[in-house]
Design a protein around this motif. Structure first.
Motif, mmCIF file in Angstrom:
data_model
loop_
_atom_site.group_PDB
_atom_site.id
_atom_site.type_symbol
_atom_site.label_atom_id
_atom_site.label_comp_id
_atom_site.label_asym_id
_atom_site.label_seq_id
_atom_site.Cartn_x
_atom_site.Cartn_y
_atom_site.Cartn_z
ATOM 1 N N GLU A 240 1.076 -0.912 0.189
ATOM 2 C CA GLU A 240 -0.022 -0.376 -0.327
ATOM 3 C C GLU A 240 0.867 1.182 0.048
ATOM 4 O O GLU A 240 0.743 1.947 -0.524
ATOM 5 C CB GLU A 240 -0.541 0.124 1.166
ATOM 6 N N TRP A 241 2.138 1.448 0.707
ATOM 7 C CA TRP A 241 3.286 2.611 0.967
ATOM 8 C C TRP A 241 3.329 2.606 -0.595
ATOM 9 O O TRP A 241 3.459 4.136 -0.845
ATOM 10 C CB TRP A 241 3.803 1.897 1.865
ATOM 11 N N LEU A 242 4.148 2.095 -0.574
ATOM 12 C CA LEU A 242 4.519 1.836 -2.336
ATOM 13 C C LEU A 242 3.495 2.366 -3.658
ATOM 14 O O LEU A 242 3.377 3.262 -4.658
ATOM 15 C CB LEU A 242 4.898 0.727 -3.211
ATOM 16 N N ALA A 243 2.578 1.462 -3.406
ATOM 17 C CA ALA A 243 1.372 2.170 -4.453
ATOM 18 C C ALA A 243 0.443 3.660 -4.233
ATOM 19 O O ALA A 243 0.774 4.467 -5.027
ATOM 20 C CB ALA A 243 -0.127 1.224 -4.299
ATOM 21 N N GLU A 244 0.716 4.115 -2.891
ATOM 22 C CA GLU A 244 -0.115 5.606 -2.634
ATOM 23 C C GLU A 244 1.237 6.328 -3.074
ATOM 24 O O GLU A 244 1.051 7.041 -3.547
ATOM 25 C CB GLU A 244 0.024 5.821 -1.164
ATOM 26 N N ARG A 245 2.791 6.231 -3.093
ATOM 27 C CA ARG A 245 3.683 6.540 -3.665
ATOM 28 C C ARG A 245 3.538 6.960 -5.031
ATOM 29 O O ARG A 245 3.816 8.235 -5.668
ATOM 30 C CB ARG A 245 5.334 6.101 -2.975
ATOM 31 N N LEU A 246 3.512 5.419 -5.965
ATOM 32 C CA LEU A 246 3.668 5.505 -7.119
ATOM 33 C C LEU A 246 2.327 6.448 -7.656
ATOM 34 O O LEU A 246 2.475 7.872 -8.641
ATOM 35 C CB LEU A 246 3.412 4.666 -7.562
ATOM 36 N N VAL A 247 0.765 6.828 -7.112
ATOM 37 C CA VAL A 247 0.072 7.112 -8.041
ATOM 38 C C VAL A 247 0.088 8.216 -7.177
ATOM 39 O O VAL A 247 0.020 9.476 -7.864
ATOM 40 C CB VAL A 247 -1.286 6.182 -7.188
ATOM 41 N N LYS A 248 0.211 9.020 -6.324
ATOM 42 C CA LYS A 248 0.581 10.880 -5.405
ATOM 43 C C LYS A 248 1.451 11.265 -6.918
ATOM 44 O O LYS A 248 1.304 11.998 -7.207
ATOM 45 C CB LYS A 248 1.244 10.185 -4.233
ATOM 46 N N HIS A 249 3.424 10.192 -7.298
ATOM 47 C CA HIS A 249 3.833 10.848 -8.265
ATOM 48 C C HIS A 249 2.980 12.110 -9.422
ATOM 49 O O HIS A 249 3.553 12.855 -9.601
ATOM 50 C CB HIS A 249 4.508 10.171 -8.228
ATOM 51 N N PHE A 250 2.530 10.480 -10.080
ATOM 52 C CA PHE A 250 2.103 11.223 -11.531
ATOM 53 C C PHE A 250 0.994 11.883 -11.038
ATOM 54 O O PHE A 250 0.094 12.869 -12.280
ATOM 55 C CB PHE A 250 1.182 9.895 -12.279
ATOM 56 N N ARG A 251 -0.117 11.596 -10.077
ATOM 57 C CA ARG A 251 -1.538 13.011 -9.558
ATOM 58 C C ARG A 251 -0.860 14.073 -9.447
ATOM 59 O O ARG A 251 -1.030 14.779 -10.154
ATOM 60 C CB ARG A 251 -2.452 11.885 -8.589
ATOM 61 N N HIS A 252 0.414 14.416 -8.732
ATOM 62 C CA HIS A 252 1.218 15.282 -8.614
ATOM 63 C C HIS A 252 1.929 16.115 -9.748
ATOM 64 O O HIS A 252 1.019 17.093 -10.306
ATOM 65 C CB HIS A 252 2.100 14.942 -7.916
ATOM 66 N N LEU A 253 2.446 15.242 -10.981
ATOM 67 C CA LEU A 253 2.770 15.616 -12.479
ATOM 68 C C LEU A 253 1.405 16.615 -12.862
ATOM 69 O O LEU A 253 1.811 17.075 -14.106
ATOM 70 C CB LEU A 253 2.919 15.212 -12.990
ATOM 71 N N GLN A 254 0.295 15.252 -13.230
ATOM 72 C CA GLN A 254 -0.849 15.975 -13.738
ATOM 73 C C GLN A 254 -1.801 17.142 -12.802
ATOM 74 O O GLN A 254 -1.774 18.693 -13.934
ATOM 75 C CB GLN A 254 -2.398 15.295 -13.224
ATOM 76 N N SER A 255 -0.986 17.315 -11.816
ATOM 77 C CA SER A 255 -2.081 18.454 -10.729
ATOM 78 C C SER A 255 -1.082 19.774 -11.156
ATOM 79 O O SER A 255 -1.344 21.269 -11.585
ATOM 80 C CB SER A 255 -2.570 18.498 -9.641
ATOM 81 N N GLU A 256 -0.062 19.692 -11.592
ATOM 82 C CA GLU A 256 0.876 20.720 -11.836
ATOM 83 C C GLU A 256 1.118 20.857 -13.700
ATOM 84 O O GLU A 256 1.850 21.611 -13.614
ATOM 85 C CB GLU A 256 2.320 20.414 -11.043
#
Length: 263
Positions: A240-256
């Motif tokens: 769950e930790w790794l999955a959340e980090r990966l999703v947050k990474h791409f969502r952050h790129l999207q939001s920026e």
């Protein structure tokens, strides 16, 4: 010893055991029984396993017990560390029982419950690769599916970026996605097709995240060759930790605004 069952993930082991115990899969075992559960290429291997154990005198209930023991052994053997499976594409060598890329990807898609994130560089023959995911999206309208894909501009091509994105959308919809199925949200790196960039980038990452729990990272593209023929290596990780980090990474790129929506 037949190794077909070892290649199955825990969810597929549970499903097959349930079908055997309920009588929905019974001797004499046939491909028709198994295509309700697995794609054709995988059902053929599973059929070989069932026929093998049937030839040894195993009943359906006994084969189901074998499947359940394999699953339980996996859980007991990795109780204090994240579940990590080595996943490969390419030719099989005697004594190697790594899980197949196409099998792992199909299983992840087929059992998604809440969300799917797909990141890929190349997609070809996607109608086959994404068949299980498209079906799952039809069965579960609330399933949130987001793709981050590479859109490329050929060398010396001067087509406007808007037209390139439009052409990519039509090509993906018509040739890379199962017909008449709900489309995922698709994002891309605008630098890869920018009209005024002398040197362009590529979205080269390749991974799948399902339900903020399962992570599959691989060298394999979402192509028939990458999933089945090429020599590729990947890791299927339950974290769950790794999955959340990966999703947050791409969502952050999207939001920026660094990754933008194609459709």
């Amino acid at each position: 010893m037949n190794n077909a069952f070892i290649k199955l993930g825990n969810t597929d082991l549970e499903t097959l055991a349930s079908y055997l115990r309920s009588g929905r899969v019974a001797a004499p075992y046939t491909s028709l029984q198994l295509t309700r559960i697995f794609p054709t290429d995988l059902s053929s291997e599973v059929l070989d396993g069932l026929v093998y154990y049937d030839s040894l005198g195993f009943s359906a209930a006994q084969i189901a017990t074998v499947l359940e023991l394999v699953e339980q052994d996996r859980k007991n053997g990795r109780s204090e560390e994240p579940t990590i499976d080595l996943v490969t594409s390419g030719p099989e060598a005697p004594g190697i029982t790594n899980r197949d890329t196409s099998v792992v990807v199909r299983e992840l898609f087929a059992h998604a419950r809440k969300s799917v994130l797909v990141v890929g560089y190349a997609v070809y023959q996607g109608q086959r690769v994404f068949e299980a995911l498209a079906k799952r999206m039809e069965e579960h309208p609330d399933l949130d599916v987001n793709f981050f894909l590479n859109i490329s501009r050929p060398d010396r091509d001067e087509t406007s970026s808007e037209i390139i994105v439009s052409q990519f959308k039509q090509r993906f919809k018509n040739t890379q996605w199962p017909n008449d199925c709900r489309l995922p949200n698709v994002y891309y790196d605008p630098r890869s097709i920018a009209d005024d960039e002398p040197v362009r980038s590529s979205l080269h990452a390749k991974c799948v995240v399902v339900d903020l729990e399962h992570v599959f990272v691989s060298s394999a593209n979402f192509t028939e060759a990458g999933q089945q023929r090429n020599i590729e290596v990947g890791l299927n990780i339950k974290s769950e930790w790794l999955a959340e980090r990966l999703v947050k990474h791409f969502r952050h790129l999207q939001s920026e605004g660094l990754l933008v929506k194609a459709f």
